[in-house]
Design a protein around this motif. Structure first.
Motif, PDB file in Angstrom:
ATOM      1  N   VAL A   1       4.032   5.729  -5.610  1.00 11.38           N
ATOM      2  CA  VAL A   1       4.009   5.774  -7.071  1.00 11.38           C
ATOM      3  C   VAL A   1       2.856   6.656  -7.553  1.00 11.38           C
ATOM      4  N   ARG A   2       1.694   6.483  -6.936  1.00 13.55           N
ATOM      5  CA  ARG A   2       0.523   7.237  -7.354  1.00 13.55           C
ATOM      6  C   ARG A   2       0.705   8.736  -7.102  1.00 13.55           C
ATOM      7  N   SER A   3       1.226   9.078  -5.928  1.00 11.00           N
ATOM      8  CA  SER A   3       1.381  10.491  -5.579  1.00 11.00           C
ATOM      9  C   SER A   3       2.495  11.171  -6.378  1.00 11.00           C
ATOM     10  N   SER A   4       3.431  10.391  -6.921  1.00 10.58           N
ATOM     11  CA  SER A   4       4.499  10.976  -7.732  1.00 10.58           C
ATOM     12  C   SER A   4       3.965  11.488  -9.071  1.00 10.58           C
ATOM     13  N   ASN A   5       2.827  10.923  -9.507  1.00  6.76           N
ATOM     14  CA  ASN A   5       2.148  11.380 -10.721  1.00  6.76           C
ATOM     15  C   ASN A   5       3.105  11.438 -11.925  1.00  6.76           C
TER      16      ASN A   5
ATOM     17  N   ARG B   1       5.777  -5.178  -9.417  1.00 10.82           N
ATOM     18  CA  ARG B   1       5.055  -4.294 -10.335  1.00 10.82           C
ATOM     19  C   ARG B   1       5.796  -4.289 -11.678  1.00 10.82           C
TER      20      ARG B   1
ATOM     21  N   ASN C   1       2.557   1.675  -3.437  1.00 10.86           N
ATOM     22  CA  ASN C   1       1.537   2.100  -4.403  1.00 10.86           C
ATOM     23  C   ASN C   1       1.185   3.574  -4.227  1.00 10.86           C
ATOM     24  N   ASN C   2       1.073   3.997  -2.978  1.00 12.74           N
ATOM     25  CA  ASN C   2       0.763   5.400  -2.708  1.00 12.74           C
ATOM     26  C   ASN C   2       1.885   6.322  -3.169  1.00 12.74           C
TER      27      ASN C   2
ATOM     28  N   ASP D   1       0.827  -1.209   0.000  1.00 16.71           N
ATOM     29  CA  ASP D   1       0.000   0.000   0.000  1.00 16.71           C
ATOM     30  C   ASP D   1       0.861   1.258   0.000  1.00 16.71           C
TER      31      ASP D   1
END
Length: 497
Positions: free
Chosen positions: A56-60, A81, A53-54, A50
């Motif tokens: 990676v997601r927040s790095s946009n 991944r 994933n967060n 988690d």
């Protein structure tokens, strides 16, 4: 003995960390101490997934991202991944090169540069035959090493050579630049040519010092540790404060180094580095220079030729053991060392002059046959990762990290050669917040938007986690990619299984 070294190393790390903690407590103010809190611990693989994933997601980021994390104790996969997606690894390609070299050549392997002769003897100070200088592609060979080697002639009281002096540069082929290397790489010292004759990494640094008088020529200052071809200096001194000045380097067909341009008047010298372009001709002139320095006359000529069998040894220079060379390659991400090891493995594995083609074949075969690595669809074009056309998956790199960690015969040499976060090598100025908790190889291609990081992290409960992070994205985003790598590595150090 290896176990003793390991225990001593662990003890030193604990002592250093405790000392650092004590110093921090001593100099911290009470208010600051109260405001600090212990790092958040991540419990279990689910929480770790988690968190990554967060991140990676927040790095946009608009990029292809592959991440693989695995426990070296339990063998469990903790995060995966895009681990089967082939990506450009950049300098983390050196992980493949290092492990293959340790397995095939061995930690104690040494390069040898030799002086040989077919003469039956020396008469009145004259060597009655030919002299052969056999170059082995030693990436650590220096001008001073060659001076010491040529002094062997004096040891044998050789004042002249009746025949020719042959430079044997057949250990490697004559294709000096790797497949896909771009133009700017070829004129930079990090992309110097890989040949059997590598002297001072085929890179010649010198300084240009301005005159104290505007309009007069600048002065070129060289070092006695290098052999320089003729330097044609056309750099002029401009008024102090001039901003449009620059210095340009070029090599003409006669191997003269031409330098022109301008520099502002002042006290400060500019450092310049010249990459040897015509390696064979440079080697020939270097040998002529050494013979002249020693006052050794050559009745024949200085030329090129392969040394036949059954020659007599006049002298030899041997490099440090491979384990030291691997250490320098991984710590400094040295492309010249990587390229030389790549071709050396190709030479010895196929019994042909080392090349980019047989080097790639050798590395793949060694890793497959000796380490059980799945090299299918892996594209190994050079040993350094300088080519943007290299391809590997994070799963393949993880296999190498896993094997290297558990392979007792070479694990110490491999792991200790990796840069240490916040301490040395290419990680000296990164991840100070988790200093000494990560050992990893970096990889960067700023022009093509490639960043990678692969190695080992020590978790909150002292478990070793191997990890691979590969990012292929867009030019100019390297700083963001590295920031994501550092955050993921930090998360691994706070993991507790």
């Amino acid at each position: 003995m290896r176990l003793v070294y390991l225990l001593v190393s662990i003890w030193m790390v604990i002592c250093i960390n405790n000392t650092a903690i004590a110093k921090n407590r001593k100099h911290s103010s009470p208010a600051r101490s109260r405001s600090q809190s212990a790092p958040t611990v991540t419990y279990g693989a689910s929480q770790l997934a988690d968190q990554i994933n967060n991140l990676v997601r927040s790095s946009n980021l608009d990029a292809d991202i592959a991440i693989y994390v695995k426990s070296m104790q339990s063998g469990d996969s903790l995060y995966a991944r895009n681990i089967s997606q082939p990506l450009t690894p950049a300098s983390t390609m050196k992980i493949f090169t290092a492990e293959a070299a340790l397995l095939f050549l061995g930690p104690e392997y040494r390069f040898s540069t030799q002086l040989l002769t077919d003469a039956k003897g020396v008469k009145n100070g004259i060597l009655q035959g030919n002299l052969y200088i056999v170059l082995s592609g030693d990436p650590t060979l220096t001008y001073d090493d060659l001076v010491d080697l040529m002094l062997s002639l004096r040891t044998h009281q050789i004042q002249a050579i009746a025949g020719n002096v042959y430079i044997d540069n057949t250990a490697y082929d004559q294709s000096f630049y790797g497949p896909g290397w771009v133009g700017k790489d070829k004129v930079s010292c990090y992309g110097a040519p890989i040949s059997a004759g590598i002297v001072n990494k085929n890179c010649l640094p010198f300084q240009v010092t301005p005159s104290h008088v505007t309009g007069r020529p600048a002065q070129v200052v060289t070092s006695s540790k290098y052999f320089y071809p003729v330097i044609k200096n056309s750099v002029t001194t401009r008024a102090n404060g001039t901003r449009s000045c620059s210095v340009r380097l070029s090599a003409d067909p006669t191997s003269v180094i031409a330098i022109d341009g301008c520099m502002p008047k002042g006290r400060y010298a500019w450092g310049v580095s010249y990459v040897v372009a015509d390696v064979p001709e440079y080697d020939r002139e270097l040998v002529k220079n050494l013979l002249n320095r020693l006052s050794v006359n050559v009745f024949g000529s200085v030329t090129f030729g392969s040394a036949p069998d059954n020659l007599s040894l006049v002298g030899a220079h041997t490099s440090k053991p491979l384990r030291f060379i691997i250490n320098e390659m991984l710590k400094k991400s040295d492309n010249v060392i990587a390229g030389a090891l790549f071709k050396k493995m190709g030479q010895l594995y196929t019994h042909q002059p080392g090349s980019w083609q047989n080097g790639g074949y050798a590395v793949a075969q060694i890793l497959s046959n000796r380490a059980g690595i799945n090299t299918a669809n892996m594209r190994i074009l050079d040993g350094s990762g300088l080519s943007p056309d290299n391809l590997a998956t994070s799963a393949q790199m993880m296999q190498v990290l896993d094997f290297a960690y558990h392979h007792y015969a070479t694990s110490y040499e491999f792991i200790t050669a990796l840069p240490i976060a916040g301490v040395d090598g290419t990680l000296k100025r990164r991840m100070w917040n988790i200093a000494r908790k990560v050992r990893a190889k970096t990889g960067t291609m700023s022009d093509t938007g490639v960043a990678s990081l692969a190695g080992y992290a020590t978790s909150a409960d002292k478990e070793t986690l191997a990890f691979v992070i590969m990012i292929n994205g867009n030019r100019g985003m390297g700083w963001k990619y590295k920031a994501l790598e550092d955050k993921i590595a930090t998360a691994l150090t706070r993991y507790q299984g």
